[in-house]
Design a protein around this motif. Structure first.
Motif, PDB file in Angstrom:
ATOM      1  N   THR A  92      -4.224   1.541  -4.889  1.00  0.00           N
ATOM      2  CA  THR A  92      -3.408   0.430  -4.396  1.00  0.00           C
ATOM      3  C   THR A  92      -2.362   0.937  -3.418  1.00  0.00           C
ATOM      4  O   THR A  92      -2.065   0.271  -2.413  1.00  0.00           O
ATOM      5  N   CYS A  93      -1.783   2.110  -3.682  1.00  0.00           N
ATOM      6  CA  CYS A  93      -0.855   2.720  -2.721  1.00  0.00           C
ATOM      7  C   CYS A  93      -1.527   2.928  -1.371  1.00  0.00           C
ATOM      8  O   CYS A  93      -0.909   2.736  -0.316  1.00  0.00           O
ATOM      9  N   HIS A  94      -2.792   3.318  -1.427  1.00  0.00           N
ATOM     10  CA  HIS A  94      -3.557   3.557  -0.197  1.00  0.00           C
ATOM     11  C   HIS A  94      -3.632   2.282   0.634  1.00  0.00           C
ATOM     12  O   HIS A  94      -3.263   2.269   1.817  1.00  0.00           O
ATOM     13  N   CYS A  95      -4.078   1.191   0.030  1.00  0.00           N
ATOM     14  CA  CYS A  95      -4.200  -0.068   0.761  1.00  0.00           C
ATOM     15  C   CYS A  95      -2.831  -0.652   1.100  1.00  0.00           C
ATOM     16  O   CYS A  95      -2.672  -1.302   2.147  1.00  0.00           O
ATOM     17  N   SER A  96      -1.851  -0.430   0.235  1.00  0.00           N
ATOM     18  CA  SER A  96      -0.510  -0.925   0.514  1.00  0.00           C
ATOM     19  C   SER A  96       0.087  -0.251   1.742  1.00  0.00           C
ATOM     20  O   SER A  96       0.894  -0.851   2.460  1.00  0.00           O
ATOM     21  N   ALA A 133      -2.381  -4.842   9.369  1.00  0.00           N
ATOM     22  CA  ALA A 133      -2.863  -4.172   8.162  1.00  0.00           C
ATOM     23  C   ALA A 133      -4.342  -3.827   8.277  1.00  0.00           C
ATOM     24  O   ALA A 133      -4.771  -2.724   7.917  1.00  0.00           O
ATOM     25  N   VAL A 134      -5.127  -4.767   8.784  1.00  0.00           N
ATOM     26  CA  VAL A 134      -6.563  -4.522   8.964  1.00  0.00           C
ATOM     27  C   VAL A 134      -6.790  -3.421   9.989  1.00  0.00           C
ATOM     28  O   VAL A 134      -7.629  -2.523   9.794  1.00  0.00           O
ATOM     29  N   PHE A 135      -6.040  -3.461  11.078  1.00  0.00           N
ATOM     30  CA  PHE A 135      -6.187  -2.439  12.124  1.00  0.00           C
ATOM     31  C   PHE A 135      -5.887  -1.048  11.579  1.00  0.00           C
ATOM     32  O   PHE A 135      -6.639  -0.097  11.812  1.00  0.00           O
ATOM     33  N   VAL A 136      -4.779  -0.921  10.847  1.00  0.00           N
ATOM     34  CA  VAL A 136      -4.413   0.382  10.287  1.00  0.00           C
ATOM     35  C   VAL A 136      -5.473   0.840   9.285  1.00  0.00           C
ATOM     36  O   VAL A 136      -5.856   2.013   9.260  1.00  0.00           O
ATOM     37  N   LEU A 166     -10.428  -6.674   0.351  1.00  0.00           N
ATOM     38  CA  LEU A 166      -9.982  -7.565  -0.716  1.00  0.00           C
ATOM     39  C   LEU A 166      -8.552  -7.230  -1.140  1.00  0.00           C
ATOM     40  O   LEU A 166      -7.696  -8.120  -1.239  1.00  0.00           O
ATOM     41  N   THR A 167      -8.297  -5.948  -1.394  1.00  0.00           N
ATOM     42  CA  THR A 167      -6.962  -5.538  -1.826  1.00  0.00           C
ATOM     43  C   THR A 167      -5.922  -5.847  -0.754  1.00  0.00           C
ATOM     44  O   THR A 167      -4.837  -6.358  -1.049  1.00  0.00           O
ATOM     45  N   VAL A 168      -6.243  -5.531   0.494  1.00  0.00           N
ATOM     46  CA  VAL A 168      -5.323  -5.809   1.605  1.00  0.00           C
ATOM     47  C   VAL A 168      -5.054  -7.305   1.721  1.00  0.00           C
ATOM     48  O   VAL A 168      -3.914  -7.733   1.929  1.00  0.00           O
ATOM     49  N   SER A 169      -6.083  -8.121   1.567  1.00  0.00           N
ATOM     50  CA  SER A 169      -5.930  -9.573   1.701  1.00  0.00           C
ATOM     51  C   SER A 169      -5.043 -10.136   0.602  1.00  0.00           C
ATOM     52  O   SER A 169      -4.171 -10.981   0.859  1.00  0.00           O
ATOM     53  N   VAL A 170      -5.243  -9.673  -0.641  1.00  0.00           N
ATOM     54  CA  VAL A 170      -4.402 -10.136  -1.754  1.00  0.00           C
ATOM     55  C   VAL A 170      -2.958  -9.703  -1.538  1.00  0.00           C
ATOM     56  O   VAL A 170      -2.019 -10.482  -1.741  1.00  0.00           O
ATOM     57  N   PHE A 171      -2.777  -8.462  -1.132  1.00  0.00           N
ATOM     58  CA  PHE A 171      -1.439  -7.945  -0.861  1.00  0.00           C
ATOM     59  C   PHE A 171      -0.748  -8.805   0.208  1.00  0.00           C
ATOM     60  O   PHE A 171       0.396  -9.245   0.024  1.00  0.00           O
ATOM     61  N   GLU A 172      -1.433  -9.039   1.311  1.00  0.00           N
ATOM     62  CA  GLU A 172      -0.850  -9.807   2.410  1.00  0.00           C
ATOM     63  C   GLU A 172      -0.568 -11.249   1.991  1.00  0.00           C
ATOM     64  O   GLU A 172       0.458 -11.827   2.385  1.00  0.00           O
ATOM     65  N   PHE A 173      -1.448 -11.840   1.209  1.00  0.00           N
ATOM     66  CA  PHE A 173      -1.256 -13.217   0.755  1.00  0.00           C
ATOM     67  C   PHE A 173       0.025 -13.325  -0.073  1.00  0.00           C
ATOM     68  O   PHE A 173       0.838 -14.237   0.126  1.00  0.00           O
ATOM     69  N   LEU A 214      -2.836  -5.011  -7.536  1.00  0.00           N
ATOM     70  CA  LEU A 214      -3.354  -4.115  -8.576  1.00  0.00           C
ATOM     71  C   LEU A 214      -4.616  -4.637  -9.256  1.00  0.00           C
ATOM     72  O   LEU A 214      -5.586  -3.877  -9.417  1.00  0.00           O
ATOM     73  N   PRO A 215      -4.678  -5.926  -9.672  1.00  0.00           N
ATOM     74  CA  PRO A 215      -5.907  -6.409 -10.321  1.00  0.00           C
ATOM     75  C   PRO A 215      -7.130  -6.336  -9.410  1.00  0.00           C
ATOM     76  O   PRO A 215      -8.238  -6.017  -9.881  1.00  0.00           O
ATOM     77  N   ALA A 216      -6.944  -6.620  -8.124  1.00  0.00           N
ATOM     78  CA  ALA A 216      -8.070  -6.550  -7.188  1.00  0.00           C
ATOM     79  C   ALA A 216      -8.583  -5.114  -7.083  1.00  0.00           C
ATOM     80  O   ALA A 216      -9.797  -4.869  -7.075  1.00  0.00           O
ATOM     81  N   THR A 217      -7.669  -4.165  -6.994  1.00  0.00           N
ATOM     82  CA  THR A 217      -8.065  -2.760  -6.926  1.00  0.00           C
ATOM     83  C   THR A 217      -8.776  -2.328  -8.203  1.00  0.00           C
ATOM     84  O   THR A 217      -9.801  -1.634  -8.162  1.00  0.00           O
ATOM     85  N   SER A 218      -8.243  -2.751  -9.345  1.00  0.00           N
ATOM     86  CA  SER A 218      -8.867  -2.408 -10.629  1.00  0.00           C
ATOM     87  C   SER A 218     -10.289  -2.942 -10.698  1.00  0.00           C
ATOM     88  O   SER A 218     -11.210  -2.248 -11.166  1.00  0.00           O
TER      89      SER A 218
END
Length: 234
Positions: A92-96, A133-136, A166-173, A214-218
């Motif tokens: 999650t840190c990675h996608c965050s 976020a997607v670009f990075v 998925l994780t990035v999208s949930v985070f951004e939402f 976190l739940p999406a990553t899990s």
């Protein structure tokens, strides 16, 4: 222009200072202390995480990041095996990090050029944060392709879409919901990036986004879609 109370300005400056100092502590330990990460991208992910989690990120780095370094292994032997919870947090840190860097890039760009929709930068900021976020994220995956002998853009895009989107999208939402609530309920006239209160709001939003993701990553790890990298760049 609405003036923020002194206590809020002081709190904002304090959280910014703590975040920056925490990031520097991790960087110094890594580069000067010699605790280099076998997965090189983590040398960016840990300090970026410290920007908004502060001392909590340092503690997590000391527990799960630093023991992975060759220097730590030379002194203490093999580190304890990471738990599944550790794998979820690190992934999650990675996608965050994608989202954090994307937010910084989008904010600087949008407010720098004064881009507005209907007199507000809010919607442009939403779009910019997500696209950034997607670009990075794709850039990270693209960089990893170089170590396998090929810089394949489409491979990087497909890998990102399968493992990180998925994780990035949930985070951004979650982050954008927070920014919207703050804008409509607390600060009708949103603070500008030159105001430390703006970055306090963003820091809180990044923490909210992290826990929401976190739940999406899990779930992705449970499905075998995301696999924790060991010894090679991700």
């Amino acid at each position: 222009m609405i003036m923020q109370p002194t206590w809020l300005l002081m709190l904002s400056w304090a959280t910014l200072f703590v975040g920056l100092v925490s990031a520097v502590v991790v960087v110094v330990d890594d580069l000067v202390g010699g605790y280099r990460q076998p997965v090189k991208v983590m040398e960016l992910i840990w300090p970026v995480t410290a920007l908004y989690f502060g001392p909590a990120a340092i503690a997590t780095y000391n527990k799960w990041g630093k023991p992975q370094s060759p220097r730590w292994r030379e002194r203490h032997g093999n580190p304890p095996k990471r738990s599944r919870r550790a794998a979820v947090v690190i992934a999650t840190c990675h996608c965050s990090t994608h989202c954090t860097l994307g937010t910084i890039i989008a904010t600087v760009t949008i407010f720098g050029v004064g881009s507005e929709i209907g007199g507000h930068t809010l919607w442009h900021e939403y779009i910019g944060d997500y696209v950034g976020a997607v670009f990075v994220g794709v850039l990270f995956r693209y960089s990893a392709e170089a170590h396998t002998g090929g810089r394949r853009v489409w491979t990087a895009i497909r890998t990102f879409a399968r493992t990180d989107l998925l994780t990035v999208s949930v985070f951004e939402f979650a982050l954008l919901i927070w920014l919207t609530l703050v804008h409509h309920l607390v600060f009708p006239e949103a603070p500008k990036p030159s105001n430390p209160v703006f970055w306090l709001i963003v820091q809180i939003g990044l923490i909210i986004g992290f826990f929401a993701a976190l739940p999406a990553t899990s779930w992705l790890i449970h499905r075998g879609v995301k696999v924790e990298p060991r010894g090679t760049p991700q």
